[in-house]
Each structure stands twice: as structure tokens, then as C-alpha cells.
Design an enzyme around this catalytic site. Sequence first.
Site, PDB file in Angstrom:
ATOM      1  N   ARG A   1       4.869  -5.030   4.897  1.00  0.00           N
ATOM      2  CA  ARG A   1       5.645  -5.127   3.662  1.00  0.00           C
ATOM      3  C   ARG A   1       6.704  -4.019   3.669  1.00  0.00           C
ATOM      4  O   ARG A   1       7.779  -4.192   4.202  1.00  0.00           O
ATOM      5  CB  ARG A   1       4.714  -5.035   2.463  1.00  0.00           C
ATOM      6  CG  ARG A   1       3.729  -6.220   2.431  1.00  0.00           C
ATOM      7  CD  ARG A   1       2.707  -6.118   1.332  1.00  0.00           C
ATOM      8  NE  ARG A   1       3.344  -6.275   0.034  1.00  0.00           N
ATOM      9  CZ  ARG A   1       3.109  -5.486  -1.011  1.00  0.00           C
ATOM     10  NH1 ARG A   1       2.252  -4.486  -0.920  1.00  0.00           N
ATOM     11  NH2 ARG A   1       3.696  -5.711  -2.163  1.00  0.00           N
TER      12      ARG A   1
ATOM     13  N   PHE B   1      -1.613  -0.876   1.547  1.00  0.00           N
ATOM     14  CA  PHE B   1      -2.322  -1.815   2.418  1.00  0.00           C
ATOM     15  C   PHE B   1      -1.726  -1.790   3.826  1.00  0.00           C
ATOM     16  O   PHE B   1      -2.443  -1.803   4.822  1.00  0.00           O
ATOM     17  CB  PHE B   1      -2.255  -3.230   1.849  1.00  0.00           C
ATOM     18  CG  PHE B   1      -2.913  -3.345   0.506  1.00  0.00           C
ATOM     19  CD1 PHE B   1      -4.292  -3.358   0.385  1.00  0.00           C
ATOM     20  CD2 PHE B   1      -2.146  -3.416  -0.645  1.00  0.00           C
ATOM     21  CE1 PHE B   1      -4.899  -3.456  -0.863  1.00  0.00           C
ATOM     22  CE2 PHE B   1      -2.745  -3.507  -1.898  1.00  0.00           C
ATOM     23  CZ  PHE B   1      -4.127  -3.524  -2.001  1.00  0.00           C
ATOM     24  N   CYS B   2      -0.399  -1.742   3.899  1.00  0.00           N
ATOM     25  CA  CYS B   2       0.267  -1.722   5.196  1.00  0.00           C
ATOM     26  C   CYS B   2       0.076  -0.388   5.902  1.00  0.00           C
ATOM     27  O   CYS B   2      -0.005  -0.338   7.126  1.00  0.00           O
ATOM     28  CB  CYS B   2       1.753  -2.040   5.029  1.00  0.00           C
ATOM     29  SG  CYS B   2       2.012  -3.752   4.495  1.00  0.00           S
ATOM     30  N   THR B   3      -0.025   0.689   5.147  1.00  0.00           N
ATOM     31  CA  THR B   3      -0.263   1.999   5.741  1.00  0.00           C
ATOM     32  C   THR B   3      -1.609   2.013   6.460  1.00  0.00           C
ATOM     33  O   THR B   3      -1.722   2.480   7.596  1.00  0.00           O
ATOM     34  CB  THR B   3      -0.222   3.099   4.660  1.00  0.00           C
ATOM     35  OG1 THR B   3       1.071   3.090   4.062  1.00  0.00           O
ATOM     36  CG2 THR B   3      -0.485   4.466   5.255  1.00  0.00           C
TER      37      THR B   3
ATOM     38  N   PHE C   1      -1.225  -0.112   9.565  1.00  0.00           N
ATOM     39  CA  PHE C   1      -0.388   0.561  10.546  1.00  0.00           C
ATOM     40  C   PHE C   1      -1.189   1.633  11.290  1.00  0.00           C
ATOM     41  O   PHE C   1      -1.115   1.729  12.521  1.00  0.00           O
ATOM     42  CB  PHE C   1       0.840   1.186   9.869  1.00  0.00           C
ATOM     43  CG  PHE C   1       1.720   1.924  10.825  1.00  0.00           C
ATOM     44  CD1 PHE C   1       2.680   1.246  11.558  1.00  0.00           C
ATOM     45  CD2 PHE C   1       1.579   3.287  11.014  1.00  0.00           C
ATOM     46  CE1 PHE C   1       3.487   1.919  12.459  1.00  0.00           C
ATOM     47  CE2 PHE C   1       2.376   3.974  11.917  1.00  0.00           C
ATOM     48  CZ  PHE C   1       3.332   3.287  12.639  1.00  0.00           C
TER      49      PHE C   1
END
Length: 188
Positions: free
Chosen positions: A39, A45-47, A50
Site C-alpha cells: 500500500r 500491515f505493509c511494514t 516488508f
Amino acid sequence: MNTLAAGNRAPEFSLPDLDGRPVRLTDFRGRKVLLVFFRYATCPFCTVRFVRLAQEAKRYADAGVQIIGVFESSAGYIREYLGRRGLPFPVIPDPDGKLYALYGVRKSVPGLLFGMFRLPTLLRALFDPAYRMAQPDGSLTRIPANFLIDENQIVVDAYYGNDIGDHIPFARIDHFAAGTVTGNMRHV
């Protein structure tokens, strides 16, 4: 918006990475590719995703899988919020969403709302000492997507998330790396 499915040719692209170097899909012909649409750089959430991909990057590279990450954030935001973690694979800033559109990566208000129920993932991000909450630098309703692309640049698995925290399971990436993926694994 058209979505991709297993068996489709992966759309070609050429966009600059964080350092301005062009990243072209054709540069990876002959290698397997995991193309990950996150995103934005400050999405909790993406962190979490990642960080996990960064931890697995060497293992996947050793198995012949090149990871390419795409964020809907500016290069500056990505560097500021993720760069200190180290970027073990190419990361493409796409604030205009051109690559998202090319791959049929969608936005969804229900996906935003349902994603908020992923409390364990959210808490893991919020308690990570390297994570800092900040103004979103992308669409709040963007839903992640992941594409497993074979050596001939054919989509083997098109995984369109159902909500803001939904990424392809690592087991599917592992099967792809091992060459044991079969059938249409499309997920929408």
C-alpha cells in the site's frame, strides 16, 4: 479494471527504483519474480510484511526468486520510513499508481474496514521500535496484491488481497521457489 490470472503474460514495465535506476521486468527474464504491491510506506500491515520479506530475501534469492516491491508512496517517504531497515530488493515508488493500474491492483472501502480486524498484525507493527505512525502517503483503500512470475514472464499465481492486510501466504511463495506450484492459483 482488468485483473491478471495464472497463465497470463506479466505486463512489461520500466520504472525507476528509489535511486532512479530503471527496473524492467525484462531484466529478470530467466529468473522467477515475486512482484509485491504494498500500500504505502507507513501502512502498519505493509511494514510487517516488508520486514518479513526482507528477512526472507536472501533465502528466496538463493532459490532463484527475485523480489520486487512496489509502494504507492513517493521515493522520499519510502526512504524515510523503510530505508533505515535496509532494502534487500528493488523497491519502486509509484505514487501515481501506474503500475497498480497495469496489474489490476484495486482499491476497496470494504477491504479497508475488514482489514482493521487483523489486530495481531496491527499490534506487531505498532510495537516495532522502528515503526513510526505518520500521515499516509497513498490511498487508504488500496488493497495489496502479489504476483508470482516464472522465468518466461508468465504469471503463475495472481494473488489479489481481500483486505488491506491480505498478502500471499509464504507457503505459496515457497512452493513457487521450489517449482512445485500447479494449477491456477488465482485469488480475488
